[in-house]
Design an enzyme around this catalytic site. Structure first.
Site, PDB file in Angstrom:
ATOM      1  N   ASP A 190       0.909  -1.367  -0.283  1.00 38.53           N
ATOM      2  CA  ASP A 190      -0.017   0.449   0.515  1.00 38.53           C
ATOM      3  C   ASP A 190       0.923   1.141  -0.141  1.00 38.53           C
ATOM      4  O   ASP A 190       1.651   1.608   0.691  1.00 38.53           O
ATOM      5  CB  ASP A 190      -1.152  -0.120   0.982  1.00 38.53           C
ATOM      6  CG  ASP A 190      -2.094   0.542   1.817  1.00 38.53           C
ATOM      7  OD1 ASP A 190      -1.879   1.539   0.780  1.00 38.53           O
ATOM      8  OD2 ASP A 190      -2.376   1.768   2.678  1.00 38.53           O
ATOM      9  N   GLU A 224      -0.630  11.417   1.395  1.00 37.46           N
ATOM     10  CA  GLU A 224      -1.509  10.360   0.823  1.00 37.46           C
ATOM     11  C   GLU A 224      -2.621   9.042   2.436  1.00 37.46           C
ATOM     12  O   GLU A 224      -3.219   9.498   2.809  1.00 37.46           O
ATOM     13  CB  GLU A 224      -2.316   8.813  -0.486  1.00 37.46           C
ATOM     14  CG  GLU A 224      -3.760   8.316  -0.196  1.00 37.46           C
ATOM     15  CD  GLU A 224      -4.000   7.289   0.617  1.00 37.46           C
ATOM     16  OE1 GLU A 224      -5.271   6.784   0.780  1.00 37.46           O
ATOM     17  OE2 GLU A 224      -2.985   6.412   1.758  1.00 37.46           O
ATOM     18  N   ASP A 245      -5.319   1.634  -5.817  1.00 39.28           N
ATOM     19  CA  ASP A 245      -5.053   2.135  -4.467  1.00 39.28           C
ATOM     20  C   ASP A 245      -5.634   0.192  -3.921  1.00 39.28           C
ATOM     21  O   ASP A 245      -6.479  -0.044  -4.134  1.00 39.28           O
ATOM     22  CB  ASP A 245      -6.064   2.741  -2.742  1.00 39.28           C
ATOM     23  CG  ASP A 245      -4.659   3.296  -1.931  1.00 39.28           C
ATOM     24  OD1 ASP A 245      -3.798   2.187  -1.829  1.00 39.28           O
ATOM     25  OD2 ASP A 245      -4.108   4.188  -1.626  1.00 39.28           O
TER      26      ASP A 245
HETATM   27 ZN    ZN Z   1      -3.018   3.317   0.023  1.00 42.85          ZN
END
Ligand code: ZN
Length: 351
Positions: A190, A224, A245
């Protein structure tokens, strides 16, 4: 039309390199630079930076259609030095809300403001089994009890400061990247997995000599994990924004590591139905394995843009990531599905 072939070796190789570049939010510049260097091999792209430090790559095309954009982020969870303890160890302040039990005993690099790196590890302050025995496992894993033991000779605040460490210095947790049987295991898939998907899609299209049907902006976000990455940097003539994402994998979730997922709703609300429909129909036309899902504790950079006043149709797609914000894992099948979906979207409306 059939989609260009994906060079999966390139995709994994780029991803592994990116995963190994420490880039907690606020200290993500080396990762942004790495992506920029990779993209500079494509003369089709015009590269720009926002003042905030995000990278924007524009692929211009002559077309009557409005431009579109894709965003993915290179910043990750991490920490900064909060305090020097009397014994010379460090207390940390978490960046992006990493959970302490997920990094207990993890190796770290402290990146000093002078550009040095000092090695250490995260421990509970009741770590020695021969001193605390069972009681050590009962100590709450929180900001007061977790500490960094530096691999340097120090037993006082003064000695730690003399190593060149300052309050506020970046602390990056080891990613521990491993690729086995098509699985990629690492912290911070991520959202580096999705940055790799975007880069692999660009490379596949460029190698095949095809371009997008309309002008596209690739926004590589650097804030983010603290909630405002893509709030800026998406030009106002962009009609659609696809956030790329990770998809949430685990109990109660539909997503898995072998599919791409279209997120219908997360904590920030519901995405754009029209763009969702378009993405579903593209996946079906191209035989891309995908799921739809709802994410319980999740906000996206696309929503940050919406909240900042961005007027676009917005969707969220990405590969399934198991144990997110923990020791994450995905599979090449999910990465390929997402990369193909990006290409299907970019090539839509081409003859
Ligand atoms: Zn993310």
């Amino acid at each position: 039309m059939s989609l260009p072939a994906i060079n999966t070796e390139y995709l994994i190789d780029f991803l592994v390199k990116l995963l190994n570049i420490p880039s907690p939010t606020g200290f993500a510049e080396p990762a942004v630079t790495f992506v920029e260097e990779e993209l500079s091999q494509f003369p089709q792209l015009q590269l720009m930076h926002t003042r905030k430090g995000a990278l924007v790559a524009k692929w211009s095309v002559e077309s009557d259609l409005s431009p579109v954009a894709l965003t993915a982020h290179v910043d990750t969870l991490g920490a900064v030095v909060k305090e020097f303890k009397k014994n010379g160890r460090l207390k940390l302040s978490r960046v992006g809300g990493i959970q302490w039990p997920t990094v207990e005993t993890e190796g770290v690099w402290v990146h000093t403001s002078k550009g040095e790196r000092i090695r250490g590890s995260v421990l509970i302050d009741t770590a020695s089994g021969h001193i605390y025995s069972v009681a050590g496992s009962e100590t709450p894993r929180n900001d007061s009890h977790m500490e960094v033991r530096l691999d340097a000779r120090t037993s006082s605040r003064h000695e730690t400061r003399a190593l060149g460490i300052d309050i506020g210095d970046c602390v990056a947790f080891d990613p521990r990247v491993e690729v086995t049987n098509g699985f990629v295991r690492s912290r911070f898939l991520d959202d580096k997995a999705c940055v790799a998907n975007i880069i692999a899609a660009i490379k596949s299209m460029a190698d095949a000599g095809v371009g997008p049907a309309r002008t596209v902006y690739f926004h590589i976000s650097n804030y983010e994990e603290v909630g405002h990455g893509a709030a800026t940097g998406i030009p106002s003539d962009v009609a659609e924004l696809v956030t790329v994402d990770m998809a949430v994998v685990g109990r109660g979730q539909e997503s898995d590591e072998f599919h791409a997922t279209l997120c219908i709703k997360d904590s920030g609300g519901v995405y754009h139905e029209g763009l969702n429909k378009k993405l579903r129909s593209l996946a079906e036309q191209q035989g891309i394995p995908y799921k739809t899902d709802v994410y319980p504790f999740y906000g996206s950079d696309g929503e940050a843009f919406w909240r900042a006043g961005g007027d676009v149709a917005l969707a969220l797609i990405g590969p399934g990531i198991d144990a997110s914000h923990n020791y994450e894992r995905t599979h090449i099948d999910g990465l390929v599905a997402t990369t193909n979906w990006i290409m299907a979207y970019l090539l839509e409306n081409r003859e």
